[in-house]
Scaffold this active site. Structure first.
Site, PDB file in Angstrom:
ATOM      1  N   SER A  79       0.812  -1.412  -0.056  1.00 32.48           N
ATOM      2  CA  SER A  79       0.070   0.177   0.063  1.00 32.48           C
ATOM      3  C   SER A  79       0.584   1.414   0.183  1.00 32.48           C
ATOM      4  O   SER A  79       0.352   2.763   0.523  1.00 32.48           O
ATOM      5  CB  SER A  79      -0.962   0.338   1.153  1.00 32.48           C
ATOM      6  N   TYR A 140       3.978   1.405  -6.749  1.00 38.77           N
ATOM      7  CA  TYR A 140       3.103   1.685  -6.530  1.00 38.77           C
ATOM      8  C   TYR A 140       2.054   2.165  -7.462  1.00 38.77           C
ATOM      9  O   TYR A 140       0.244   1.251  -7.397  1.00 38.77           O
ATOM     10  CB  TYR A 140       2.661   2.059  -5.069  1.00 38.77           C
TER      11      TYR A 140
HETATM   12  N1  LIG Z   1      -5.115   4.135   3.766  1.00 40.10           N
HETATM   13  C1  LIG Z   1      -5.362   5.000   1.831  1.00 40.10           C
HETATM   14  O1  LIG Z   1      -5.602   6.070   2.635  1.00 40.10           O
HETATM   15  C2  LIG Z   1      -5.041   4.877   0.872  1.00 40.10           C
HETATM   16  C3  LIG Z   1      -5.516   5.777  -0.340  1.00 40.10           C
HETATM   17  C4  LIG Z   1      -5.024   4.615  -1.275  1.00 40.10           C
HETATM   18  C5  LIG Z   1      -5.330   3.578  -1.835  1.00 40.10           C
HETATM   19  N2  LIG Z   1      -5.314   2.732  -0.414  1.00 40.10           N
HETATM   20  C6  LIG Z   1      -5.071   0.829  -0.890  1.00 40.10           C
HETATM   21  O2  LIG Z   1      -5.982   0.623  -0.079  1.00 40.10           O
HETATM   22  C7  LIG Z   1      -6.026  -0.301   0.266  1.00 40.10           C
HETATM   23  C8  LIG Z   1      -5.809  -1.263   2.013  1.00 40.10           C
HETATM   24  O3  LIG Z   1      -5.094   0.843   2.332  1.00 40.10           O
HETATM   25  P1  LIG Z   1      -4.586   0.297   3.983  1.00 40.10           P
HETATM   26  O4  LIG Z   1      -4.072   1.612   4.401  1.00 40.10           O
HETATM   27  O5  LIG Z   1      -5.343  -0.925   5.047  1.00 40.10           O
HETATM   28  O6  LIG Z   1      -3.098  -0.697   3.792  1.00 40.10           O
HETATM   29  P2  LIG Z   1      -2.185  -1.785   4.907  1.00 40.10           P
HETATM   30  O7  LIG Z   1      -1.072  -1.903   3.984  1.00 40.10           O
HETATM   31  O8  LIG Z   1      -2.545  -1.771   5.981  1.00 40.10           O
HETATM   32  O9  LIG Z   1      -3.184  -2.699   4.264  1.00 40.10           O
HETATM   33  C9  LIG Z   1      -2.934  -3.485   3.292  1.00 40.10           C
HETATM   34  C10 LIG Z   1      -3.358  -5.280   3.307  1.00 40.10           C
HETATM   35  O10 LIG Z   1      -2.676  -6.186   2.352  1.00 40.10           O
HETATM   36  C11 LIG Z   1      -1.860  -7.219   2.669  1.00 40.10           C
HETATM   37  N3  LIG Z   1      -0.860  -7.590   2.210  1.00 40.10           N
HETATM   38  C12 LIG Z   1       0.155  -7.727   1.297  1.00 40.10           C
HETATM   39  N4  LIG Z   1       0.446  -7.486   0.431  1.00 40.10           N
HETATM   40  C13 LIG Z   1       0.356  -9.116   0.612  1.00 40.10           C
HETATM   41  C14 LIG Z   1      -0.151  -9.979  -0.390  1.00 40.10           C
HETATM   42  N5  LIG Z   1       1.412 -11.150  -0.691  1.00 40.10           N
HETATM   43  N6  LIG Z   1      -1.318 -11.302  -0.065  1.00 40.10           N
HETATM   44  C15 LIG Z   1      -2.315 -10.998   0.859  1.00 40.10           C
HETATM   45  N7  LIG Z   1      -2.391  -9.832   1.438  1.00 40.10           N
HETATM   46  C16 LIG Z   1      -1.830  -8.866   1.380  1.00 40.10           C
HETATM   47  C17 LIG Z   1      -1.353  -6.419   3.827  1.00 40.10           C
HETATM   48  O11 LIG Z   1      -0.637  -7.777   4.825  1.00 40.10           O
HETATM   49  C18 LIG Z   1      -1.773  -5.459   4.914  1.00 40.10           C
HETATM   50  O12 LIG Z   1      -2.623  -5.671   5.716  1.00 40.10           O
HETATM   51  C19 LIG Z   1      -4.578  -0.284   0.102  1.00 40.10           C
HETATM   52  O13 LIG Z   1      -5.145  -1.980  -1.850  1.00 40.10           O
HETATM   53  C20 LIG Z   1      -4.056   0.572  -0.443  1.00 40.10           C
HETATM   54  O14 LIG Z   1      -3.147   0.678  -1.678  1.00 40.10           O
HETATM   55  C21 LIG Z   1      -4.947   2.838   1.027  1.00 40.10           C
END
Ligand SMILES: NC(=O)c1ccc[n+]([C@@H]2O[C@H](COP(=O)([O-])OP(=O)(O)OC[C@H]3O[C@@H](n4cnc5c(N)ncnc54)[C@H](O)[C@@H]3O)[C@@H](O)[C@H]2O)c1
Length: 269
Positions: A79, A140
């Site tokens: 992420s 990313y």
């Molecule tokens: N939080 C934000 O503001 C934000 C902004 C833009 C996009 N996003 C997107 O929203 C989603 C959730 O964001 P977040 O803030 O909760 O991120 P986060 O990193 O807390 O959660 C992502 C989860 O994906 C899991 N993961 C990573 N690699 C993996 C794999 N190979 N197989 C299975 N699981 C895997 C991680 O263990 C983690 O728990 C992500 O896709 C992120 O790119 C979030």
């Protein structure tokens, strides 16, 4: 309680920051919520939850993960910015694996956690809509851009519908001046996911995931059919954000929509 509209929704990224929020909030929409992550998750709270750990980079494992589900809320993956090699397995291969599994198992609806980093090299002085050219700011961001292309392809070719949410910054509060424009409250995120699950005939819709922030860079009129009506705004947090020392006017945080991601890397050695 009204009858849930889905039998089994799959939530990927369930151990993550947003996954933990959605774990609670998706329950009214589904008889069973299947929770998946590569990281440890809290034990299932009862028969309405089932845990299915999985590495998104493993195609066979993802195929088994998706079997029996009727919608996918895809929030798993890397992420933040990393090398291409790090992003490749979870985000690029992983999202492809999910769509292939969706095709094979007849899943018709996907909610994809895309990102503002698909348009991050646009300046903050621009106002974008869903038709604006993408300008990914990172490996990313490129992986999320590919995910959006997968969504378009799997709709055109196989009729699988997707809502791609270009999430801005979804945290309890906006943490800096950029986030005054990009902030998405958890309630507004939940509303977007709910709309993506229940709105009819969405094809592949792209929506900017932001609350009703006063200083927005994004115009969601091309996603008006969703009926998304954000209830929150970053404005009540403005004074506390501006009380901190501010970045210089030429800092990427003040210039580019993607903020600091535009200067990440290179990743060598
Ligand atoms: N939080 C934000 O503001 C934000 C902004 C833009 C996009 N996003 C997107 O929203 C989603 C959730 O964001 P977040 O803030 O909760 O991120 P986060 O990193 O807390 O959660 C992502 C989860 O994906 C899991 N993961 C990573 N690699 C993996 C794999 N190979 N197989 C299975 N699981 C895997 C991680 O263990 C983690 O728990 C992500 O896709 C992120 O790119 C979030």
């Amino acid at each position: 309680m009204p009858h849930p509209s889905f039998d089994r929704i799959l939530l990927t990224g369930a151990a993550g920051g947003l996954g933990k929020i959605l774990r609670e909030r998706l329950k009214p929409f589904t008889r069973v919520l299947r929770l998946s992550d590569i990281a440890p998750m809290e034990a299932a709270s009862g028969p309405a939850e089932e845990l299915h750990p999985c590495d998104l980079a493993d195609k066979q494992a993802v195929d088994e993960l998706v079997a029996g589900c009727d919608a996918i809320v895809h929030f798993g993956g890397v992420s933040t910015e990393h090398s291409f090699e790090t992003v490749l397995g979870p985000n690029i291969c992983g999202t492809y694996h999910l769509y292939e599994a969706a095709r094979r198992h007849g899943v018709k609806r996907v909610i994809f956690a895309s990102s503002n980093h698909v348009i991050g090299f646009h300046k903050q002085s621009e106002t974008l809509d869903a038709a604006s050219p993408r300008r990914p700011d990172s490996y990313y961001g490129l992986s999320k851009s590919f995910g959006e292309d997968l969504a378009t392809f799997y709709f055109d070719r196989y009729g699988i519908e997707t809502l791609s949410i270009r999430i801005g910054s979804s945290f309890p509060e906006p943490q800096n001046v950029r986030m005054l424009s990009t902030w998405l409250s958890y309630d507004d995120l939940t509303q977007l996911v709910e709309r993506g699950l229940h709105c009819e005939a969405i094809g592949h819709t792209v929506v900017y995931g932001a609350s009703a922030n006063a200083n927005t860079w994004w115009d969601n009129r091309l996603a008006a059919h969703l009926g998304y009506q954000p209830k929150d705004s970053s404005e009540p947090f403005r004074a506390q954000v501006m009380a901190h020392p501010q970045p210089a006017a030429d800092d990427p945080l003040r210039v580019y929509q993607g903020g600091a991601f535009v200067v990440a890397g290179p990743f060598e050695g």
